[in-house]
Design a protein around this motif. Sequence first.
Motif, short mmCIF file in Angstrom:
data_model
loop_
_atom_site.label_atom_id
_atom_site.label_comp_id
_atom_site.label_asym_id
_atom_site.label_seq_id
_atom_site.Cartn_x
_atom_site.Cartn_y
_atom_site.Cartn_z
N GLN A 177 0.81 -1.22 0.00
CA GLN A 177 0.00 0.00 0.00
C GLN A 177 0.85 1.27 0.00
OE1 GLN A 177 -3.83 0.16 2.14
NE2 GLN A 177 -3.03 -1.46 3.41
N GLN A 178 2.16 1.13 -0.01
CA GLN A 178 3.05 2.29 0.01
C GLN A 178 2.76 3.25 1.18
OE1 GLN A 178 4.75 3.39 -3.89
NE2 GLN A 178 2.64 3.30 -4.58
N PRO A 179 2.83 2.74 2.40
CA PRO A 179 2.47 3.58 3.55
C PRO A 179 3.34 4.84 3.71
CG PRO A 179 3.47 1.49 4.26
CD PRO A 179 3.18 1.37 2.80
N HIS A 180 4.62 4.74 3.33
CA HIS A 180 5.48 5.93 3.43
C HIS A 180 4.96 7.04 2.52
CE1 HIS A 180 9.20 8.36 3.19
NE2 HIS A 180 9.44 7.86 4.39
N LEU A 181 4.54 6.66 1.32
CA LEU A 181 3.98 7.62 0.36
C LEU A 181 2.64 8.17 0.86
CD1 LEU A 181 4.16 9.03 -2.42
CD2 LEU A 181 3.07 7.00 -3.42
N ILE A 182 1.85 7.31 1.52
CA ILE A 182 0.59 7.78 2.10
C ILE A 182 0.87 8.89 3.11
CG2 ILE A 182 -1.28 7.11 3.69
CD1 ILE A 182 -1.34 4.36 2.30
N GLY A 183 1.87 8.68 3.98
CA GLY A 183 2.23 9.69 4.98
C GLY A 183 2.73 10.97 4.34
N GLN A 184 3.62 10.83 3.35
CA GLN A 184 4.15 12.01 2.65
C GLN A 184 3.03 12.81 2.00
OE1 GLN A 184 6.99 10.22 -0.09
NE2 GLN A 184 8.61 11.47 0.81
N THR A 185 2.13 12.09 1.32
CA THR A 185 1.04 12.76 0.60
C THR A 185 0.12 13.48 1.58
OG1 THR A 185 1.14 10.98 -1.03
CG2 THR A 185 -0.80 12.40 -1.09
N ALA A 186 -0.18 12.83 2.71
CA ALA A 186 -1.05 13.45 3.71
C ALA A 186 -0.43 14.75 4.22
CB ALA A 186 -1.29 12.48 4.87
#
Lengths: 319, 319
Positions: B280-289
């Motif tokens: 789910q690419q959690p690091h990218l989720i955090g960055q995007t948020a």
Amino acid sequence: MPTIRDIARLAGVSVATVSRIINHSGKVRPETEKKVKQIIQETHYQPNQVARTLYQKRSKMIGIVVPNLNNTFYAQVIDGIQSVLQKNNYSALISFSTSSDGSKYLEAIDNFKNNNVDGIITSAFTPPANWNPTTPLVMYDSADIQDKIVRISSDNSKGGQESVKLIAKNVKKVLVQHWPLSLPTIRERVEAILKELNRQNIAYVLEEVSESDPYLAAQQALNKRNTFDAIITVNDPYAAEIIKEAKRRGVNIPKDFQLVGYDNNILCEYTDPTLSTIDQQPHLIGQTAATRLFKMMAGDTSTNNDIINVIPIKRNSTY
Amino acid sequence: MPTIRDIARLAGVSVATVSRIINHSGKVRPETEKKVKQIIQETHYQPNQVARTLYQKRSKMIGIVVPNLNNTFYAQVIDGIQSVLQKNNYSALISFSTSSDGSKYLEAIDNFKNNNVDGIITSAFTPPANWNPTTPLVMYDSADIQDKIVRISSDNSKGGQESVKLIAKNVKKVLVQHWPLSLPTIRERVEAILKELNRQNIAYVLEEVSESDPYLAAQQALNKRNTFDAIITVNDPYAAEIIKEAKRRGVNIPKDFQLVGYDNNILCEYTDPTLSTIDQQPHLIGQTAATRLFKMMAGDTSTNNDIINVIPIKRNSTY
């Protein structure tokens, strides 16, 4: 939104009186308190935490420095700290120190002070000589160093000794992989490993491995696998990598060599074979650090360290 | 410690002028600025963040609500958020919501507001109807719901579809384990799974499993193991538990049945067989948020959601 001034005006009392009631500090006549509380309720007034900080000199925030969260060890320490903060109605201001550079830690701590935290819990770093944190501060994941800093240490000596006991059956020669001995916690653990190996008359070879590359460390171990019949390695992800590489090369654990990790990471239960290891009780480390900090904030000035017990966990990677 | 008043007195200027210089706001004569900066340096004056908040209405703090850190998915989201905060010189105030109870989230958010955070990033919860967060707020780990809340969603539909594709070779009947369909992200994913199974004419059976007991879910799966030849389960720890239980019972994965997890947890690399899954690419989720939140704090009022791509990872638990 009404302000504290509005409340005072509506109640016909001073701002200081309202403040005393909000903060449960100082004496106020019961009739006055009742009247003010009623107005607070009617106006839906919410005291502003930042303004309260300036009044009270209490922010109800703790600063926490953590190296990273990808290591579940630190995630569990934070969980332990959090369980104590919650009970005391405190919030956590968290800073991630991605570098082991001491100056990064001092920067994070200065930033916490600018936010008026009431106390600080930080992972271990080497501060400048005679450094005096002016805010109550506890250091976790630290070696048992005797100075003015309150340190929460894992029992690294027992951890080292128990690692040897886990692989001691039928063993002739042990490969001990370790991070640089300049790290105080590693030095404590490795010294205890060597002491126990010597006591049991077991031969060994020491090997310093990369702090960032478990794959490389696994290659190094397997490349000389005929020279030992057990490995004590730095932690569970390093051990899991060795298990993976052994399987790739058709090497059987524990038959060809025994293996012990460190930390009791969630991985240990799911590798094949399951992994023998040492549990440092990270949740308890976090709880102890926070409990100790609250004592300091209440005026306790003792500087002795707390040593947290470690627990050897026998699984199928050792006999 | 000198105060802002001391600096103003020593420089022969007003407190407001010193404040303008510290906060880089408003015009000050270059000679005055130079003089004040020199005095700040000589006196080692450190502007107090809390006092600055009252002046500037900016605390340079973001509030983050996270369910827990023991799940590495959330640890990686935080890591992604943190990478953006660091670049912008922001600190993270973190609250752990141990309950999926919406009121706990609202409580945490109120507490953040009392600490004057400039913005809030929270894991998904169901707010009351017409709820309006008065502070910029982004919700992550959310379903793609169209309302006034800015949501960062994983592409759950693609995730469901790709799960099926991972096990689609030579398969006749699939066991789909899932958490309650009342959870919007689960519903999105399971709907896509069923749609793809129907499209490929593959038979299936749905089974709701405990949200807290992967061991029990693994028992349930293995107890009826002759009725299917593939399992799609809720996440990687659930799949790892199935691998463990299969080994105990002498069942071979993928020969007896294929298995796919969800999340690309660190476990996937170390189980035997290694585990096919959806990242789910959690690091990218955090960055995007965090990036989205900073835009909102700068005045952006758009409320469209961001959908983060998912990536199927083929390993040895599937053909």
